[in-house]
Design a protein around this motif. Structure first.
Motif, mmCIF file in Angstrom:
data_model
loop_
_atom_site.group_PDB
_atom_site.id
_atom_site.type_symbol
_atom_site.label_atom_id
_atom_site.label_comp_id
_atom_site.label_asym_id
_atom_site.label_seq_id
_atom_site.Cartn_x
_atom_site.Cartn_y
_atom_site.Cartn_z
ATOM 1 N N VAL B 8 4.346 -13.883 -11.726
ATOM 2 C CA VAL B 8 3.372 -14.265 -10.699
ATOM 3 C C VAL B 8 3.227 -13.107 -9.712
ATOM 4 O O VAL B 8 4.170 -12.771 -8.992
ATOM 5 C CB VAL B 8 3.817 -15.545 -9.964
ATOM 6 N N ALA B 10 0.655 -9.291 -9.301
ATOM 7 C CA ALA B 10 0.530 -7.988 -9.963
ATOM 8 C C ALA B 10 0.605 -6.844 -8.967
ATOM 9 O O ALA B 10 -0.214 -5.935 -8.955
ATOM 10 C CB ALA B 10 -0.772 -7.929 -10.768
ATOM 11 N N GLY B 11 1.615 -6.902 -8.085
ATOM 12 C CA GLY B 11 1.927 -5.761 -7.232
ATOM 13 C C GLY B 11 2.886 -4.864 -7.999
ATOM 14 O O GLY B 11 3.103 -5.057 -9.202
ATOM 15 N N ALA B 13 6.130 -4.777 -8.052
ATOM 16 C CA ALA B 13 7.245 -5.507 -8.668
ATOM 17 C C ALA B 13 6.792 -6.195 -9.953
ATOM 18 O O ALA B 13 7.426 -6.068 -11.005
ATOM 19 C CB ALA B 13 7.817 -6.539 -7.689
ATOM 20 N N GLY B 14 5.687 -6.922 -9.875
ATOM 21 C CA GLY B 14 5.198 -7.667 -11.025
ATOM 22 C C GLY B 14 4.827 -6.763 -12.185
ATOM 23 O O GLY B 14 5.214 -7.020 -13.337
ATOM 24 N N LEU B 31 0.062 -13.119 -13.836
ATOM 25 C CA LEU B 31 -1.034 -13.732 -13.077
ATOM 26 C C LEU B 31 -1.239 -13.007 -11.757
ATOM 27 O O LEU B 31 -0.280 -12.722 -11.043
ATOM 28 C CB LEU B 31 -0.692 -15.188 -12.742
ATOM 29 N N GLU B 32 -2.469 -12.733 -11.408
ATOM 30 C CA GLU B 32 -2.788 -12.190 -10.081
ATOM 31 C C GLU B 32 -3.930 -12.992 -9.502
ATOM 32 O O GLU B 32 -4.986 -13.109 -10.108
ATOM 33 C CB GLU B 32 -3.160 -10.704 -10.197
ATOM 34 N N LYS B 33 -3.689 -13.541 -8.315
ATOM 35 C CA LYS B 33 -4.713 -14.443 -7.764
ATOM 36 C C LYS B 33 -5.936 -13.696 -7.252
ATOM 37 O O LYS B 33 -7.015 -14.263 -7.164
ATOM 38 C CB LYS B 33 -4.109 -15.313 -6.674
ATOM 39 N N GLY B 46 3.211 5.271 1.931
ATOM 40 C CA GLY B 46 4.153 6.387 1.885
ATOM 41 C C GLY B 46 5.281 6.099 0.915
ATOM 42 O O GLY B 46 5.776 4.990 0.839
ATOM 43 N N GLY B 155 5.113 -11.313 -3.552
ATOM 44 C CA GLY B 155 4.984 -10.621 -2.273
ATOM 45 C C GLY B 155 5.468 -11.391 -1.060
ATOM 46 O O GLY B 155 6.198 -12.374 -1.162
ATOM 47 N N GLY B 256 -0.955 -7.057 7.889
ATOM 48 C CA GLY B 256 0.049 -7.476 6.913
ATOM 49 C C GLY B 256 1.397 -7.725 7.544
ATOM 50 O O GLY B 256 1.596 -7.476 8.730
ATOM 51 N N VAL B 258 5.757 -7.315 6.719
ATOM 52 C CA VAL B 258 6.803 -6.792 5.851
ATOM 53 C C VAL B 258 8.109 -7.523 6.128
ATOM 54 O O VAL B 258 8.553 -7.577 7.278
ATOM 55 C CB VAL B 258 7.091 -5.293 6.112
ATOM 56 N N GLY B 276 11.002 -7.875 -5.589
ATOM 57 C CA GLY B 276 10.131 -7.207 -4.611
ATOM 58 C C GLY B 276 10.098 -7.952 -3.284
ATOM 59 O O GLY B 276 11.075 -8.586 -2.892
ATOM 60 N N ASP B 277 8.981 -7.894 -2.603
ATOM 61 C CA ASP B 277 8.869 -8.566 -1.302
ATOM 62 C C ASP B 277 9.161 -10.063 -1.412
ATOM 63 O O ASP B 277 9.629 -10.679 -0.464
ATOM 64 C CB ASP B 277 7.468 -8.372 -0.707
ATOM 65 N N GLY B 288 9.645 0.208 4.132
ATOM 66 C CA GLY B 288 9.219 0.672 2.804
ATOM 67 C C GLY B 288 9.664 -0.320 1.737
ATOM 68 O O GLY B 288 10.813 -0.763 1.730
#
Ligand code: FAD
Lengths: 59, 391
Positions: B8, B10-11, B13-14, B31-33, B46, B155, B256, B258, B276-277, B288
């Protein structure tokens, strides 16, 4: 009631990440609030764009 | 629909998880929404050159600029300069993430993963308390994808963990809330990533300028959620820009959050891995998260292959993932969390003293650790609480 100013919202999802009730959902550019909202104001505090506010219910 | 693993998000990590799992022969659906992968950007873009090159071949199509290092400003505007290879995981290249994220998803697709866009996970499919895939909606149509394993790479706004009973909700003190403008200004430095600290400028965070070439830069701000208020990031960024870059022209705006919570208690559940996030693996000091997300994605993809080969996707069976990321990227994340908890409480006077004590030192070849050691030697009083991290 939580209100969303859709002209300001940057649809970043930060509010979704802090919501303790899992009451927010970001559908691409569209933020939805469910009945699970507990009006804790976490999201209004952290919204970077200032798009969220808690309105007193006028019923 | 059935597959071996559903991913779930597509950043970075995905996509890394999808590529890794597909390369190992698994049937993967990602899947990417969003309808466009990588857009809108929620990132200053960066990333360290050497660390990125260990994960993917750098491609000029997604590199906007290369920098020489980092320049860090104290509230009184005294500054220290660190060279690129010593500045940590956020400094080196400035990427074009709209292209980068897509390229990583493309690599996953080339490796055999099925990528679906405008496809949002709605919840986990559950049987006897054990997830067996996800319910999703693609282009308005709801359908089920059955799979013994779900990787949540969704994320900062992650829901996958919460659906599986892992409380990943971030407290305001555990999120940096950000705003960013892509700006053009003749006053920008094209060669250095710049960081501005100060309790007036960015409470519990910093302002950054990450150059993207030809006097363009990502000019952004992160504020600690607990010290922010509605709309503060955009407001403070605007006032910084008006004061310091009066000629700036804004070409894009991003907002955004973090995660800066440090390692969370659990990133696995029966049939579920977070990466990932979504697993709150971004760096609490720099914010980062690209590299950690990519590394965690690879580890999650490898874990998926191992778990499926063994036929055990229970939480216990997924423990190697938990152990591996904590023993690698997790160490720095944990350390930097402690450091962040300390740094966000320093006054402007403290920050100025730290900066002034570095003025007579040659720190050009030092990394954060080396710099902290020098700082500690010269400011034991301010930094006493950190001694266990430094010595
Ligand atoms: C302002 C800002 C500046 C930053 N600057 C830097 C930087 O300079 N360097 C750095 O390394 N990191 C930076 N970061 C952090 C970095 O952007 C993240 O750590 C990184 O993107 C994490 O990658 P990810 O794959 O875990 O998640 P993401 O890149 O966020 O990807 C998650 C994806 O999941 C999708 N998704 C979510 N829910 C669903 C669902 N239900 N169904 C389907 N898809 C879903 C989302 O649409 C998204 O595309 C910054 C972050 C911000 C906000």
């Amino acid at each position: 009631m939580l209100t969303i100013d859709r002209y300001k919202c940057g649809y970043c999802g930060a509010c979704v990440g802090v919501c303790p009730a899992c009451a927010l959902e970001l559908v691409e550019t569209w933020l939805e609030v469910s009945d699970d909202c507990i009006e804790c104001k976490r999201c209004t505090k952290i919204c970077p764009a200032g798009a969220l506010a808690l309105m007193e219910d006028r019923s | 629909m059935k597959c071996d693993v559903v991913i779930v998000g597509a950043g970075p990590a995905g996509s890394m998880a999808a590529r890794t799992a597909a390369q190992k022969g698994l049937k993967v659906v990602m899947l990417e929404k969003r309808q466009e992968i990588g857009d809108p950007v929620r990132c200053a873009e960066g990333v360290s050159k050497a660390s990125l090159a260990r994960l993917v071949n750098p491609d000029p199509r997604w590199i906007a600029a290369e920098v020489k290092g980092a320049r860090i400003y104290a509230p009184d505007r005294s500054n220290v300069v660190m060279s690129e290879d010593r500045s940590g995981n956020e400094v080196g290249y400035v990427l074009e993430r709209k292209i980068f994220d897509r390229a990583l998803a493309m690599d996953a697709a080339r490796a055999g993963a099925q990528v679906m866009v405008k496809a949002r996970a709605l919840g986990l499919l559950m049987k006897d308390g054990h997830p067996y895939g996800v319910k999703a909606m693609r282009f308005g149509e709801v359908f089920d994808i059955q799979a013994p394993l779900v990787i949540g790479a969704d994320g900062v706004e992650s829901k996958v963990g919460r659906w599986a009973g892992i409380d990943t909700a971030l407290k305001p003190q555990d999120i940096e809330v950000c705003a960013q403008f892509l700006v053009h200004s003749e006053l920008l430095d094209d060669e250095y990533c710049e960081f501005y600290f100060g309790n007036q400028i960015a409470p519990g965070g910093y302002v950054w300028s990450f150059p993207k070439g030809k006097k363009l830069a990502n000019l952004g701000i992160g504020i600690l959620g607990s010290r922010s208020e509605s709309g503060a990031p955009v407001r403070l960024l605007r006032s910084f820009m008006e004061k310091n870059l009066p000629d700036a022209r804004v070409l894009e705006m991003d907002v955004g959050g973090v995660p800066v919570s440090g390692p969370i208690e659990s990133t696995t559940a029966d049939g579920v891995i977070l990466a990932g996030d979504a697993a709150r693996q971004s760096d609490p000091i720099t914010g980062g998260g690209i590299l950690n997300a990519m590394n965690a994605g690879i580890m999650a993809g490898e874990m998926a292959a191992e778990a499926l080969a063994r036929g055990d996707t229970s939480k216990e069976g997924l423990k190697p993932y938990e152990d591996r990321w904590r023993a690698t990227i997790g160490k720095q994340i944990a350390k930097h969390y402690e450091l962040k908890e300390f740094l966000v409480n320093l006054s402007d006077d403290d920050l100025n003293s730290l900066s002034s004590s570095l003025q007579s030192e040659d720190i050009s070849k030092m990394d954060l650790k080396g710099m902290l050691r020098v700082l500690f030697r010269m400011n034991p009083k301010i930094l006493w609480e950190l001694r266990h991290l430094i010595i």
